[in-house]
Design a protein around this motif. Structure first.
Motif, PDB file in Angstrom:
ATOM      1  N   UNK A  34       0.837  -1.209   0.000  1.00  0.00           N
ATOM      2  CA  UNK A  34       0.000   0.000   0.000  1.00  0.00           C
ATOM      3  C   UNK A  34       0.873   1.260   0.000  1.00  0.00           C
ATOM      4  N   UNK A  35       0.355   2.348  -0.590  1.00  0.00           N
ATOM      5  CA  UNK A  35       1.078   3.616  -0.623  1.00  0.00           C
ATOM      6  C   UNK A  35       1.040   4.275   0.755  1.00  0.00           C
ATOM      7  N   UNK A 321       1.105  12.944 -10.597  1.00  0.00           N
ATOM      8  CA  UNK A 321       1.153  11.486 -10.378  1.00  0.00           C
ATOM      9  C   UNK A 321       1.393  11.163  -8.905  1.00  0.00           C
ATOM     10  N   UNK A 322       1.010  12.082  -8.023  1.00  0.00           N
ATOM     11  CA  UNK A 322       1.139  11.870  -6.564  1.00  0.00           C
ATOM     12  C   UNK A 322       2.563  11.567  -6.121  1.00  0.00           C
ATOM     13  N   UNK A 323       3.532  12.210  -6.781  1.00  0.00           N
ATOM     14  CA  UNK A 323       4.938  12.020  -6.423  1.00  0.00           C
ATOM     15  C   UNK A 323       5.397  13.162  -5.507  1.00  0.00           C
ATOM     16  N   UNK A 324       6.221  12.818  -4.517  1.00  0.00           N
ATOM     17  CA  UNK A 324       6.738  13.796  -3.570  1.00  0.00           C
ATOM     18  C   UNK A 324       7.919  14.551  -4.194  1.00  0.00           C
ATOM     19  N   UNK A 325       7.923  15.872  -4.038  1.00  0.00           N
ATOM     20  CA  UNK A 325       9.020  16.696  -4.544  1.00  0.00           C
ATOM     21  C   UNK A 325       9.419  17.709  -3.478  1.00  0.00           C
ATOM     22  N   UNK A 326      10.641  18.225  -3.603  1.00  0.00           N
ATOM     23  CA  UNK A 326      11.171  19.213  -2.673  1.00  0.00           C
ATOM     24  C   UNK A 326      11.080  20.597  -3.316  1.00  0.00           C
ATOM     25  N   UNK A 327      10.660  21.585  -2.520  1.00  0.00           N
ATOM     26  CA  UNK A 327      10.673  22.968  -2.983  1.00  0.00           C
ATOM     27  C   UNK A 327      11.348  23.834  -1.924  1.00  0.00           C
ATOM     28  N   UNK A 328      12.429  24.475  -2.338  1.00  0.00           N
ATOM     29  CA  UNK A 328      13.107  25.415  -1.458  1.00  0.00           C
ATOM     30  C   UNK A 328      12.300  26.716  -1.413  1.00  0.00           C
ATOM     31  N   UNK A 329      12.132  27.268  -0.208  1.00  0.00           N
ATOM     32  CA  UNK A 329      11.302  28.452  -0.067  1.00  0.00           C
ATOM     33  C   UNK A 329      12.006  29.508   0.781  1.00  0.00           C
ATOM     34  N   UNK A 349      -0.223  24.958  -4.832  1.00  0.00           N
ATOM     35  CA  UNK A 349       0.717  23.888  -4.453  1.00  0.00           C
ATOM     36  C   UNK A 349       0.183  23.146  -3.237  1.00  0.00           C
ATOM     37  N   UNK A 350       0.405  21.842  -3.207  1.00  0.00           N
ATOM     38  CA  UNK A 350      -0.050  21.015  -2.095  1.00  0.00           C
ATOM     39  C   UNK A 350       1.153  20.594  -1.244  1.00  0.00           C
ATOM     40  N   UNK A 358       7.680  10.049   6.974  1.00  0.00           N
ATOM     41  CA  UNK A 358       7.519   8.722   6.358  1.00  0.00           C
ATOM     42  C   UNK A 358       7.803   8.702   4.866  1.00  0.00           C
ATOM     43  N   UNK A 359       8.102   9.869   4.281  1.00  0.00           N
ATOM     44  CA  UNK A 359       8.242   9.922   2.827  1.00  0.00           C
ATOM     45  C   UNK A 359       9.586  10.514   2.435  1.00  0.00           C
ATOM     46  N   UNK A 360       9.905  10.352   1.153  1.00  0.00           N
ATOM     47  CA  UNK A 360      11.135  10.909   0.600  1.00  0.00           C
ATOM     48  C   UNK A 360      10.840  11.414  -0.806  1.00  0.00           C
ATOM     49  N   UNK A 361      11.655  12.332  -1.327  1.00  0.00           N
ATOM     50  CA  UNK A 361      11.437  12.852  -2.678  1.00  0.00           C
ATOM     51  C   UNK A 361      11.406  11.733  -3.721  1.00  0.00           C
ATOM     52  N   UNK A 362      10.467  11.844  -4.656  1.00  0.00           N
ATOM     53  CA  UNK A 362      10.324  10.848  -5.717  1.00  0.00           C
ATOM     54  C   UNK A 362       9.404   9.703  -5.386  1.00  0.00           C
ATOM     55  N   UNK A 363       8.974   9.621  -4.136  1.00  0.00           N
ATOM     56  CA  UNK A 363       8.107   8.522  -3.704  1.00  0.00           C
ATOM     57  C   UNK A 363       6.646   8.838  -4.045  1.00  0.00           C
ATOM     58  N   UNK A 364       5.929   7.813  -4.465  1.00  0.00           N
ATOM     59  CA  UNK A 364       4.506   7.982  -4.733  1.00  0.00           C
ATOM     60  C   UNK A 364       3.737   7.767  -3.429  1.00  0.00           C
TER      61      UNK A 364
END
Length: 378
Positions: A34-35, A321-329, A349-350, A358-364
């Protein structure tokens, strides 16, 4: 040799079949896992109250300069450089022997002067009786009177000397009248000090503490237009530290100068802030802000969504595609439970507010939106 090769090939084929089966099982397990669930919040613009910011300087409310008012060798030093001391703490002790000797000597002189005065008074009393019978001249009686008068004056002088000697003895103990942090000192036990020795140590009170700014005439006029007379005490004053974090306590204005500095066209305004954790230091520079009555729309990001590393602050967002990404702010000021966003995020932006660990960049991920709340009001 043929027999050995003949036996090897079936074994190798069996091994390949086992490896393939394991890979198929791992792939099936990965597909069926499961995701990870996370909660997101959509970035949007909200109406916030505008504020005015100033570069401000921190000042101590009280400062004690420890100096020596008498001469002598230091016999005690009762503190460690940089520590916090309570009011009444004895900082230095200067040798007392010579000052105690002065007191003892003057007390003895007073006793002798009292004896002289008693004798002079007795002689004067006898002279007054004799002069009635004509057995003594006026000049001789006046001589006795002068002796008694001088003896009385001498006692008064000695008592004044005694008071000064006792005062000098008290000066051998140097205590702080205020609580605070003591700075570095070069004075150690055995040093000879006197009134020319200058500063021995310095104590600054840390809590509460002042923060002062130089306000332009324009900003002061704007403030007076938007705030009623006497509302300064209720005005919410905030500080931002050099690392961008907001100071935990708010302050209140306690002083506005009565004149404009003609060289800078500014007027000094001072606020008082609690400083129980001693985060603010005298002469430190901070950014001080206060709200105006005007409002504007700004992008806000929840504080819980903002992370930090060596490169600065960032958030994790859920994108296509519900992928996690990093945004510097780059964040601005604190507004309720949010930060204003200067750059790095766009409306819509969400950002992830729950499940960050529990997550890392690139993870769905499986994302759900948090309930909409308005945190723009303090």
């Amino acid at each position: 040799m043929l027999t050995k090769h003949f036996l090897f090939f079936p074994f190798a084929a069996l091994l390949l079949l086992l490896i393939s089966a394991c890979d198929d099982k791992a792939a099936t397990t990965q597909k069926s896992a499961p995701l990870v669930g996370v909660t997101t919040q959509v970035i949007s613009k909200k109406e916030t109250t505008q504020n005015i910011t100033f570069v401000a300087r921190v000042e101590a409310i009280d400062r004690f300069d420890a100096v020596s008012r008498v001469e002598g060798f230091i016999t005690e030093k009762n503190f460690t450089d940089g520590e916090y001391v309570e009011a009444g703490t004895k900082l230095f002790q200067i040798e007392t022997a010579q000052y105690q000797n002065d007191i003892d000597r003057i007390k003895a002189e007073i006793e002798g002067a009292k004896g002289t005065l008693k004798e002079a008074q007795q002689n004067l009393a006898r002279a007054n009786e004799l002069i009635k019978r004509g057995n003594i001249s006026e000049a001789k009686r006046d001589e006795y009177l002068a002796t008694a008068t001088n003896a009385t004056a001498n006692i008064k002088k000695l008592k004044a000397d005694l008071s000064q000697a006792e005062l000098n003895l008290s000066y051998t103990t140097i205590s702080t009248p205020i609580p605070g942090r003591i700075g570095k000192t070069e004075i150690t036990i055995g040093n000879l000090v006197n009134s020319s020795s200058g500063l021995l140590a310095q104590v600054y009170r840390f809590d509460p503490i002042y923060v002062s700014i130089a306000v332009s005439e324009k900003d002061l006029l704007e403030y007076r237009k938007t705030h009623s007379e006497g509302s300064a005490e209720q005005l919410k004053i905030t500080l931002q530290m050099s690392d961008g974090d907001e100071y935990d306590h708010t302050g209140t204005i306690n002083f506005v100068d009565n004149k404009v500095d003609p060289t800078t066209d500014t007027i000094t305004v001072r606020a008082t802030f609690p400083n129980p954790d001693r985060i603010l230091f005298p002469n430190q520079y901070v950014t001080m802000s206060w709200d105006t009555l005007e409002s504007q729309e700004e992008l806000l990001v929840p504080q819980v969504a903002v992370l930090e590393n060596q490169a600065g602050r960032y958030v994790l967002v859920v994108g296509d595609e519900d992928l996690v990404a990093v945004k510097n702010i780059q964040i601005g000021r604190k507004v309720g439970e949010d930060f204003t966003v200067k750059n790095g995020l766009a409306e819509g932006d969400k950002v992830i507010v729950e499940g960050l660990q529990k997550v890392r960049p690139g993870q769905k991920v499986a994302a759900k939106n948090a309930p909409s709340t308005d945190t723009s009001k303090d």
